[in-house]
Design an enzyme around this catalytic site. Structure first.
Site, PDB file in Angstrom:
ATOM      1  N   LYS A 135       0.554  -1.384  -0.003  1.00 35.94           N
ATOM      2  CA  LYS A 135       0.071  -0.151   0.140  1.00 35.94           C
ATOM      3  C   LYS A 135       0.724   1.313   0.020  1.00 35.94           C
ATOM      4  CE  LYS A 135      -2.188  -0.485   4.091  1.00 35.94           C
ATOM      5  NZ  LYS A 135      -1.576  -1.781   4.201  1.00 35.94           N
ATOM      6  N   ARG A 170      -9.919   0.928   8.451  1.00 36.49           N
ATOM      7  CA  ARG A 170      -9.601  -0.488   8.895  1.00 36.49           C
ATOM      8  C   ARG A 170     -10.807  -1.235   9.646  1.00 36.49           C
ATOM      9  NH1 ARG A 170      -3.356   0.140   9.586  1.00 36.49           N
ATOM     10  NH2 ARG A 170      -2.715  -1.427   8.236  1.00 36.49           N
ATOM     11  N   ARG A 214      10.966  -5.526   5.041  1.00 30.64           N
ATOM     12  CA  ARG A 214      10.882  -4.208   4.918  1.00 30.64           C
ATOM     13  C   ARG A 214      12.154  -3.451   5.823  1.00 30.64           C
ATOM     14  NH1 ARG A 214       4.541  -2.652   5.483  1.00 30.64           N
ATOM     15  NH2 ARG A 214       4.539  -3.605   7.638  1.00 30.64           N
ATOM     16  N   ARG A 236      11.011  -1.586  11.411  1.00 31.20           N
ATOM     17  CA  ARG A 236       9.921  -1.328  12.133  1.00 31.20           C
ATOM     18  C   ARG A 236       9.729  -1.978  13.663  1.00 31.20           C
ATOM     19  NH1 ARG A 236       4.784  -0.222   8.419  1.00 31.20           N
ATOM     20  NH2 ARG A 236       3.933  -1.425  10.245  1.00 31.20           N
ATOM     21  N   ARG A 258      -0.937  -9.298  12.999  1.00 33.13           N
ATOM     22  CA  ARG A 258      -1.506  -8.373  12.180  1.00 33.13           C
ATOM     23  C   ARG A 258      -2.314  -8.734  10.930  1.00 33.13           C
ATOM     24  NH1 ARG A 258       3.910  -5.553  11.351  1.00 33.13           N
ATOM     25  NH2 ARG A 258       2.818  -4.352   9.532  1.00 33.13           N
TER      26      ARG A 258
HETATM   27  N1  LIG Z   1      -6.972   2.847  10.644  1.00 30.82           N
HETATM   28  C1  LIG Z   1      -6.482   2.444  11.771  1.00 30.82           C
HETATM   29  N2  LIG Z   1      -6.800   2.149  12.642  1.00 30.82           N
HETATM   30  C2  LIG Z   1      -6.680   1.219  13.983  1.00 30.82           C
HETATM   31  N3  LIG Z   1      -5.026   1.233  14.002  1.00 30.82           N
HETATM   32  C3  LIG Z   1      -4.394   1.617  12.878  1.00 30.82           C
HETATM   33  C4  LIG Z   1      -4.886   1.993  11.756  1.00 30.82           C
HETATM   34  N4  LIG Z   1      -3.874   2.656  11.044  1.00 30.82           N
HETATM   35  C5  LIG Z   1      -2.697   2.136  11.573  1.00 30.82           C
HETATM   36  N5  LIG Z   1      -3.164   1.628  12.820  1.00 30.82           N
HETATM   37  C6  LIG Z   1      -1.966   0.885  13.942  1.00 30.82           C
HETATM   38  O1  LIG Z   1      -0.636   1.361  13.443  1.00 30.82           O
HETATM   39  C7  LIG Z   1      -0.207   0.063  12.970  1.00 30.82           C
HETATM   40  C8  LIG Z   1       0.784   0.031  11.714  1.00 30.82           C
HETATM   41  O2  LIG Z   1      -0.302   0.471  10.663  1.00 30.82           O
HETATM   42  P1  LIG Z   1       0.435   0.446   9.165  1.00 30.82           P
HETATM   43  O3  LIG Z   1       1.719   1.397   9.089  1.00 30.82           O
HETATM   44  O4  LIG Z   1      -0.710   0.734   8.213  1.00 30.82           O
HETATM   45  O5  LIG Z   1       0.808  -1.007   8.992  1.00 30.82           O
HETATM   46  P2  LIG Z   1       0.504  -2.129   8.061  1.00 30.82           P
HETATM   47  O6  LIG Z   1      -0.078  -1.810   6.851  1.00 30.82           O
HETATM   48  O7  LIG Z   1       1.996  -2.783   7.502  1.00 30.82           O
HETATM   49  O8  LIG Z   1      -0.245  -3.000   9.067  1.00 30.82           O
HETATM   50  C9  LIG Z   1      -1.234  -1.136  12.896  1.00 30.82           C
HETATM   51  O9  LIG Z   1      -0.909  -2.249  13.252  1.00 30.82           O
HETATM   52  C10 LIG Z   1      -2.184  -0.483  13.968  1.00 30.82           C
HETATM   53  O10 LIG Z   1      -1.593  -0.824  15.175  1.00 30.82           O
END
Ligand SMILES: Nc1ncnc2c1ncn2[C@@H]1O[C@H](COP(=O)(O)OP(=O)(O)O)[C@@H](O)[C@H]1O
Length: 244
Positions: free
Chosen positions: A22, A99, A133, A177, A188
């Site tokens: 993404k 999400r 990553r 990360r 996740r």
């Molecule tokens: N829209 C969201 N709602 C709830 N938690 C979120 C949201 N976006 C990100 N997070 C939090 O931030 C973390 C990292 O998100 P992100 O960088 O998008 O990682 P990835 O897409 O690799 O899971 C998620 O695992 C969650 O804990």
């Protein structure tokens, strides 16, 4: 791609599991279409890095692989969207939001979403992609050291994804990360599988969801992705294509 002032408002969303790319494609698409790439994960990591009270609460939850409470994410996202509106940004490319179904409902109540690109990639490679990553703490660019080859199987396509290697000057400054460890990645992915279907259904029912499967690296994918996105400039996903 149009980047002039006449550009229509583009409110786009990229959905997809951890490791699908993404951020990789949102960064490039946002630049090409002149809109900001707004990744809730990046906003959250900035809050954590700033050591704010909210950031301290976020850190433990993020590092466990769980989703943050909707209200907490909304707070950082709405602040960023308000800043963009004040500065005349002509829309956004949202990455990592919504999400949950509740987040999706809140989003469509506040903005007119034009397109939701639902990115997918064979599940067998997602863990390896996340494990590979790397972020350069000097230039802030994302790389990936995973070198992926998966033969076609069960009707699913062959996957060839060479590494996205950092230049020599970045190599000494790469970091991983905190939530990109195998157990947290797997958690996740479980969270994603549980929460994603209601979000996809929500947008599919509104005719806004466009499925897009990743089967190769960036050079092979962009020539398909960019014309697809261009075809949605100036119209919502559920409207007929604009006559050329
Ligand atoms: N829209 C969201 N709602 C709830 N938690 C979120 C949201 N976006 C990100 N997070 C939090 O931030 C973390 C990292 O998100 P992100 O960088 O998008 O990682 P990835 O897409 O690799 O899971 C998620 O695992 C969650 O804990």
């Amino acid at each position: 791609m149009s980047t002039d002032a006449a550009q229509p408002q583009l409110n786009w969303v990229f959905l997809g599991p951890p490791g699908v790319g993404k951020g990789t494609y949102a960064t490039r698409a946002a630049k090409a279409f002149g809109i900001p790439h707004i990744a809730t994960g990046d906003l959250i990591r900035a809050e954590i890095a700033a050591g704010t009270d909210m950031g301290k609460q976020m850190k433990a939850i993020v590092n466990s692989g769980k989703l943050l409470p909707d209200a907490m994410v909304q707070e950082v996202l709405q602040a960023r969207l308000a800043k963009g509106r004040a500065e005349g940004e002509r829309g956004f490319l949202l990455d990592g939001f919504p999400r949950t179904r509740a987040q999706a409902e809140q989003l469509v109540q506040s903005v007119d979403v034009g397109l939701v690109l639902n990115m997918s990639l064979r599940e067998e490679v997602l863990v390896e992609k996340c494990m590979g990553r790397r972020l350069c703490r000097h230039c802030g660019k994302n790389y990936n050291i995973a070198d992926i080859y998966l033969p076609a199987s069960g009707g699913r396509p062959e996957i060839i994804m060479p590494p996205l290697s950092p230049p020599p000057e970045c190599a000494p400054h790469l970091e991983t990360r905190a939530d990109d460890t195998e157990p947290v990645i797997r958690h996740r992915l479980e969270v994603y599988k549980r929460e994603a279907t209601p979000v996809e259904d929500f947008f599919r029912q509104r005719g806004l969801l466009v499925d897009f499967e990743i089967t190769a690296g960036i050079p092979e994918t962009l020539p398909y992705l960019m014309p697809l996105l261009q075809s949605y400039v100036g119209r919502r996903a559920n409207e007929p294509p604009v006559k050329a």
